[in-house]
Design a protein around this motif. Structure first.
Motif, PDB file in Angstrom:
ATOM      1  N   GLY A  82      81.978  34.792  38.426  1.00 43.03           N
ATOM      2  CA  GLY A  82      82.495  36.151  38.583  1.00 43.03           C
ATOM      3  C   GLY A  82      83.139  36.417  39.925  1.00 43.03           C
ATOM      4  N   GLY A  83      83.046  35.454  40.834  1.00 42.06           N
ATOM      5  CA  GLY A  83      83.538  35.673  42.187  1.00 42.06           C
ATOM      6  C   GLY A  83      82.556  36.510  42.991  1.00 42.06           C
ATOM      7  N   THR A  84      82.914  36.798  44.222  1.00 37.65           N
ATOM      8  CA  THR A  84      82.087  37.655  45.059  1.00 37.65           C
ATOM      9  C   THR A  84      82.255  39.109  44.623  1.00 37.65           C
ATOM     10  OG1 THR A  84      83.819  38.048  46.693  1.00 37.65           O
ATOM     11  CG2 THR A  84      82.465  36.066  46.983  1.00 37.65           C
ATOM     12  N   GLU A  85      81.433  39.976  45.178  1.00 40.25           N
ATOM     13  CA  GLU A  85      81.530  41.393  44.847  1.00 40.25           C
ATOM     14  C   GLU A  85      82.919  41.937  45.147  1.00 40.25           C
ATOM     15  OE1 GLU A  85      80.311  45.117  43.447  1.00 40.25           O
ATOM     16  OE2 GLU A  85      79.341  43.150  43.279  1.00 40.25           O
ATOM     17  N   ASP A  86      83.507  41.478  46.242  1.00 40.63           N
ATOM     18  CA  ASP A  86      84.851  41.936  46.620  1.00 40.63           C
ATOM     19  C   ASP A  86      85.940  41.337  45.735  1.00 40.63           C
ATOM     20  OD1 ASP A  86      83.785  43.451  48.655  1.00 40.63           O
ATOM     21  OD2 ASP A  86      84.189  41.955  50.219  1.00 40.63           O
ATOM     22  N   GLN A  87      85.625  40.255  45.035  1.00 43.06           N
ATOM     23  CA  GLN A  87      86.644  39.560  44.241  1.00 43.06           C
ATOM     24  C   GLN A  87      86.599  39.891  42.757  1.00 43.06           C
ATOM     25  OE1 GLN A  87      85.507  35.529  45.078  1.00 43.06           O
ATOM     26  NE2 GLN A  87      86.704  35.385  46.970  1.00 43.06           N
ATOM     27  N   GLY A 152      90.038  33.424  45.545  1.00 42.34           N
ATOM     28  CA  GLY A 152      89.088  32.861  46.486  1.00 42.34           C
ATOM     29  C   GLY A 152      89.166  31.354  46.575  1.00 42.34           C
ATOM     30  N   ASP A 153      88.063  30.764  47.026  1.00 45.40           N
ATOM     31  CA  ASP A 153      88.030  29.330  47.297  1.00 45.40           C
ATOM     32  C   ASP A 153      87.183  28.542  46.308  1.00 45.40           C
ATOM     33  OD1 ASP A 153      89.583  29.693  49.631  1.00 45.40           O
ATOM     34  OD2 ASP A 153      87.789  30.263  50.763  1.00 45.40           O
ATOM     35  N   ALA A 154      86.822  29.169  45.194  1.00 45.52           N
ATOM     36  CA  ALA A 154      85.962  28.484  44.229  1.00 45.52           C
ATOM     37  C   ALA A 154      86.397  28.836  42.812  1.00 45.52           C
ATOM     38  CB  ALA A 154      84.500  28.873  44.458  1.00 45.52           C
ATOM     39  N   LEU A 155      85.928  28.052  41.865  1.00 45.02           N
ATOM     40  CA  LEU A 155      86.234  28.263  40.460  1.00 45.02           C
ATOM     41  C   LEU A 155      85.659  29.591  39.978  1.00 45.02           C
ATOM     42  CD1 LEU A 155      87.410  26.582  38.000  1.00 45.02           C
ATOM     43  CD2 LEU A 155      85.026  26.014  37.496  1.00 45.02           C
ATOM     44  N   THR A 156      86.485  30.368  39.280  1.00 41.23           N
ATOM     45  CA  THR A 156      86.030  31.633  38.698  1.00 41.23           C
ATOM     46  C   THR A 156      86.520  31.736  37.255  1.00 41.23           C
ATOM     47  OG1 THR A 156      87.986  32.946  39.288  1.00 41.23           O
ATOM     48  CG2 THR A 156      86.224  32.781  40.952  1.00 41.23           C
ATOM     49  N   ALA A 157      86.125  32.826  36.618  1.00 41.32           N
ATOM     50  CA  ALA A 157      86.582  33.090  35.248  1.00 41.32           C
ATOM     51  C   ALA A 157      88.095  33.182  35.172  1.00 41.32           C
ATOM     52  CB  ALA A 157      85.933  34.367  34.725  1.00 41.32           C
ATOM     53  N   ALA A 158      88.739  33.559  36.259  1.00 43.38           N
ATOM     54  CA  ALA A 158      90.202  33.603  36.265  1.00 43.38           C
ATOM     55  C   ALA A 158      90.780  32.222  35.978  1.00 43.38           C
ATOM     56  CB  ALA A 158      90.707  34.135  37.606  1.00 43.38           C
ATOM     57  N   ASP A 159      90.240  31.218  36.636  1.00 45.09           N
ATOM     58  CA  ASP A 159      90.698  29.844  36.407  1.00 45.09           C
ATOM     59  C   ASP A 159      90.354  29.377  34.995  1.00 45.09           C
ATOM     60  OD1 ASP A 159      91.462  29.175  39.289  1.00 45.09           O
ATOM     61  OD2 ASP A 159      89.352  29.729  39.523  1.00 45.09           O
TER      62      ASP A 159
END
Length: 210
Positions: A82-87, A152-159
């Motif tokens: 989900g990413g960070t809270e800000d992302q 960001g710098d890590a895998l997220t649901a967007a990817d």
């Protein structure tokens, strides 16, 4: 309790959810849906999902459909991708963009070009869709110019949402060599420990019907 994902290998939207589950380390199993045999149109399947589509995600008493909703659930309940809270809203923004602008075009075009008899393929529709796909690929390729991942710098649901259809081998108007930033990004994802190709992760393969 084992999460069940009703899916089939040819389904890019199913792959989004299956890949998220596999990379999350959650306990899950695929349940094959014979889409090309018409199972999704039967009463049993429609009672589970009135939309008559895959995937269908079942986690205990929770049943969800639509890949974007499933990805959000995995993020919210299990804290995965989900990413960070800000992302989190930027992640959601790209998931929604993908479903509207990219996967919708790619999925339909791939189906028309590979899973319909040649004499039934609507060439004008395919050409139109491919022009829209090119616009989407340009947007994504430009965004990835100086990034390893979409947010960001890590895998997220967007990817996980945006990448799914781009690993399939059937032709639909996409060549990784034409989009160097997308190509590099897809390699970043497939280098993630636990990554599997859709035909290795879910049951169902065009070769099964050959």
């Amino acid at each position: 309790m084992t999460i069940k994902l009703h899916c089939f290998g040819e389904s890019g939207h199913s792959y989004k959810a299956a890949l998220a589950l596999e990379l999350s380390g959650l306990n899950w199993e695929p349940v094959f849906v014979d889409f090309f045999g018409g199972q999704h149109r039967g009463d049993d399947f429609r009672n589970m999902n009135v939309m008559a589509e895959c995937p269908v995600f079942v986690d205990g008493d929770t049943t969800l459909t639509q890949s974007g909703a499933i990805l959000q659930y995995i993020a919210d309940k299990y804290g995965k991708f989900g990413g960070t809270e800000d992302q989190k809203y930027d992640v959601l923004r790209w998931v929604l963009w993908d479903n509207h602008k990219m996967s919708s075009q790619v999925g339909m075009t791939r189906f028309l070009m590979n899973f319909l008899p040649a004499d039934k393929r609507p060439d004008q529709v395919i050409d139109f869709n491919q022009s829209r796909m090119k616009t989407a690929f340009t947007t994504l390729n430009t965004h990835l110019e100086d990034r390893d991942f979409i947010v960001g710098d890590a895998l997220t649901a967007a990817d996980l949402s945006c990448c799914a259809y781009l690993y399939y081998p059937e032709p639909f108007g996409f060549d990784r060599a034409d989009w160097p930033n997308i190509d590099r990004w897809l390699t970043n994802i497939s280098d993630t420990p636990g990554w599997k190709h859709p035909y290795d992760l879910m049951p169902g393969n065009p070769a099964d019907r050959a």
